[in-house]
Design a protein around this motif. Structure first.
Motif, short mmCIF file in Angstrom:
data_model
loop_
_atom_site.label_atom_id
_atom_site.label_comp_id
_atom_site.label_asym_id
_atom_site.label_seq_id
_atom_site.Cartn_x
_atom_site.Cartn_y
_atom_site.Cartn_z
N ARG A 176 0.85 -1.20 0.00
CA ARG A 176 0.00 0.00 0.00
C ARG A 176 0.88 1.24 0.00
O ARG A 176 1.86 1.31 0.75
CB ARG A 176 -0.90 0.02 1.24
CG ARG A 176 -1.99 -1.00 1.20
CD ARG A 176 -3.05 -0.71 2.27
NE ARG A 176 -4.23 -1.51 2.03
CZ ARG A 176 -4.39 -2.76 2.44
NH1 ARG A 176 -3.43 -3.35 3.12
NH2 ARG A 176 -5.51 -3.41 2.16
N TYR A 177 0.53 2.20 -0.80
CA TYR A 177 1.24 3.48 -0.87
C TYR A 177 0.27 4.60 -0.58
O TYR A 177 -0.91 4.53 -0.97
CB TYR A 177 1.86 3.69 -2.26
CG TYR A 177 2.98 2.74 -2.58
CD1 TYR A 177 4.30 3.08 -2.32
CD2 TYR A 177 2.72 1.51 -3.16
CE1 TYR A 177 5.34 2.20 -2.62
CE2 TYR A 177 3.74 0.62 -3.46
CZ TYR A 177 5.05 0.98 -3.19
OH TYR A 177 6.07 0.11 -3.48
N LYS A 178 0.77 5.67 0.07
CA LYS A 178 -0.02 6.87 0.30
C LYS A 178 0.10 7.80 -0.91
O LYS A 178 1.12 7.78 -1.61
CB LYS A 178 0.50 7.61 1.55
CG LYS A 178 0.21 6.90 2.86
CD LYS A 178 -1.22 7.20 3.27
CE LYS A 178 -1.62 6.42 4.52
NZ LYS A 178 -3.10 6.32 4.62
N LYS A 179 -0.91 8.63 -1.09
CA LYS A 179 -0.84 9.71 -2.07
C LYS A 179 0.51 10.43 -1.96
O LYS A 179 0.96 10.68 -0.83
CB LYS A 179 -2.00 10.68 -1.80
CG LYS A 179 -2.15 11.80 -2.78
CD LYS A 179 -3.41 12.60 -2.48
CE LYS A 179 -3.47 13.87 -3.32
NZ LYS A 179 -4.76 14.58 -3.17
N HIS A 180 1.14 10.73 -3.08
CA HIS A 180 2.43 11.42 -3.19
C HIS A 180 3.63 10.49 -3.01
O HIS A 180 4.77 10.91 -3.29
CB HIS A 180 2.59 12.61 -2.21
CG HIS A 180 1.55 13.66 -2.39
ND1 HIS A 180 1.26 14.24 -3.61
CD2 HIS A 180 0.68 14.22 -1.50
CE1 HIS A 180 0.29 15.11 -3.45
NE2 HIS A 180 -0.09 15.13 -2.19
N GLN A 181 3.44 9.26 -2.56
CA GLN A 181 4.59 8.35 -2.44
C GLN A 181 5.05 7.88 -3.81
O GLN A 181 4.25 7.82 -4.76
CB GLN A 181 4.25 7.15 -1.57
CG GLN A 181 4.42 7.41 -0.07
CD GLN A 181 4.37 6.11 0.74
OE1 GLN A 181 3.39 5.38 0.67
NE2 GLN A 181 5.44 5.85 1.47
N PHE A 182 6.34 7.54 -3.89
CA PHE A 182 6.93 7.08 -5.15
C PHE A 182 7.01 5.55 -5.21
O PHE A 182 7.43 4.93 -4.23
CB PHE A 182 8.34 7.65 -5.32
CG PHE A 182 8.33 9.10 -5.72
CD1 PHE A 182 8.45 9.46 -7.05
CD2 PHE A 182 8.18 10.10 -4.76
CE1 PHE A 182 8.43 10.80 -7.43
CE2 PHE A 182 8.17 11.44 -5.13
CZ PHE A 182 8.29 11.79 -6.46
N LEU A 183 6.64 4.97 -6.34
CA LEU A 183 6.88 3.55 -6.59
C LEU A 183 8.20 3.37 -7.32
O LEU A 183 8.92 2.40 -7.11
CB LEU A 183 5.73 2.94 -7.41
CG LEU A 183 4.43 2.65 -6.66
CD1 LEU A 183 3.67 3.93 -6.38
CD2 LEU A 183 3.55 1.69 -7.43
N VAL A 184 8.49 4.30 -8.23
CA VAL A 184 9.74 4.26 -9.00
C VAL A 184 10.34 5.66 -8.96
O VAL A 184 9.62 6.65 -9.17
CB VAL A 184 9.49 3.87 -10.47
CG1 VAL A 184 10.77 4.02 -11.31
CG2 VAL A 184 8.94 2.45 -10.59
N GLN A 185 11.65 5.75 -8.66
CA GLN A 185 12.31 7.05 -8.67
C GLN A 185 13.44 7.05 -9.69
O GLN A 185 14.20 6.07 -9.80
CB GLN A 185 12.85 7.38 -7.27
CG GLN A 185 11.73 7.84 -6.35
CD GLN A 185 12.25 8.42 -5.05
OE1 GLN A 185 12.54 7.68 -4.13
NE2 GLN A 185 12.35 9.75 -4.99
#
Lengths: 187, 187
Positions: free
Chosen positions: B31-40
């Motif tokens: 689970r990721y929060k809004k604004h978090q990155f999956l790929v940078q």
């Protein structure tokens, strides 16, 4: 001399002689003259083409009659109106020859049959499709982020032999610039 | 309730319960929060993501620091920096969340393993890759042949729910127009 299709397939996965003969038997060989069409807008698209020799262009003519070029393809590439081919609907694109061209034609039924009968072929086609998807995404990024000079320099770097083989007018249509702008870039 | 991954896979090909359990065991849930990155950008890309819920954007920041948007992806879509994922190199793109997002992560090793172990999965991924390739080619054509108003109307038609979920500034970056131009188009 090695069969060009076998050399091409074996860049991805090795085949036994019997497997390759089986695969090869699903293709038919055709020769086209410069200016002939492989795919015409509004017609069905029975084949995907593996290009043995020559050069083709995939294009789109807009409502105003202006021609846009999606891609050029030469030896060792696959080309078709893939949307129409995969969905067996009528072409929205045209595919025609810029040089005398020899192809190996794969019908949609044989494309499906090879995928079903031989896991290796499904693997091969997935590798090619992933490569095509990545190349298309790079082109999107290039159209979004670069100007005509940068796009011209990308072509020079990626496909130096294209510059010798493609008429300047068509190269300009591919880059989305005028013939005059291209002359300025390439001088 | 049906598993969303199973529903998604079975749009292409049916799986037995045992086969699906085997496939499912190769994914991890995050689970990721809004604004978090999956790929940078600049980092390795260990996963391809199947989106269970939420909304992400795939973007590129050019040398001048301007952000370009390649695509949005929501429930029932796959997303990653696929070039970096397939070649296991560092990301040139960023993937981040516009909403709280739940994904199923597939590592590159498990992607290859599923393809090798299960012909059905190679078949499934090829169908998805062909679809992605066609969609990318349509976007190229759209960038070559349409103006901002036409591109806006294409988005309205193809992805009506995006308009409700994507901030106007980002929709403008996707269309390649200014925020002011977009306001004019959407009024």
């Amino acid at each position: 001399m090695a069969n060009p299709l076998r050399t091409h397939l074996e860049k991805v996965v090795a085949f036994t002689d019997a497997e390759f003969e089986f695969v090869h038997s699903h293709f038919t060989r055709r020769r086209y003259k410069k200016h002939q069409f492989l795919v015409q807008e509004g017609e069905l698209v029975p084949y995907a083409y593996f290009i043995v020799s020559g050069l083709v262009k995939l294009g789109y003519t807009d409502a105003a009659g202006k021609q846009h070029i999606i891609s050029f393809a030469m030896e060792d590439w696959w080309e078709s109106d893939f949307q129409a081919f995969y969905t067996q609907t009528r072409a929205t694109l045209t595919l025609d020859c810029l040089e005398d061209t020899e192809v190996l034609c794969l019908s949609f039924a044989n494309y499906q049959k090879l995928r079903t009968d031989l896991h290796k072929m499904e693997h091969f086609f997935l590798e090619k499709s992933n490569g095509g998807h990545i190349a298309a995404q790079r082109r999107i990024l290039s159209l979004l982020t670069t100007n005509a000079r940068e796009r011209y320099e990308q072509v020079v770097q990626q496909f130096p032999s294209l510059l010798q083989r493609v008429p300047k007018t068509l190269l300009a249509a591919y880059l989305g610039v005028s013939r005059e702008t291209l002359s300025r870039l390439s001088s």
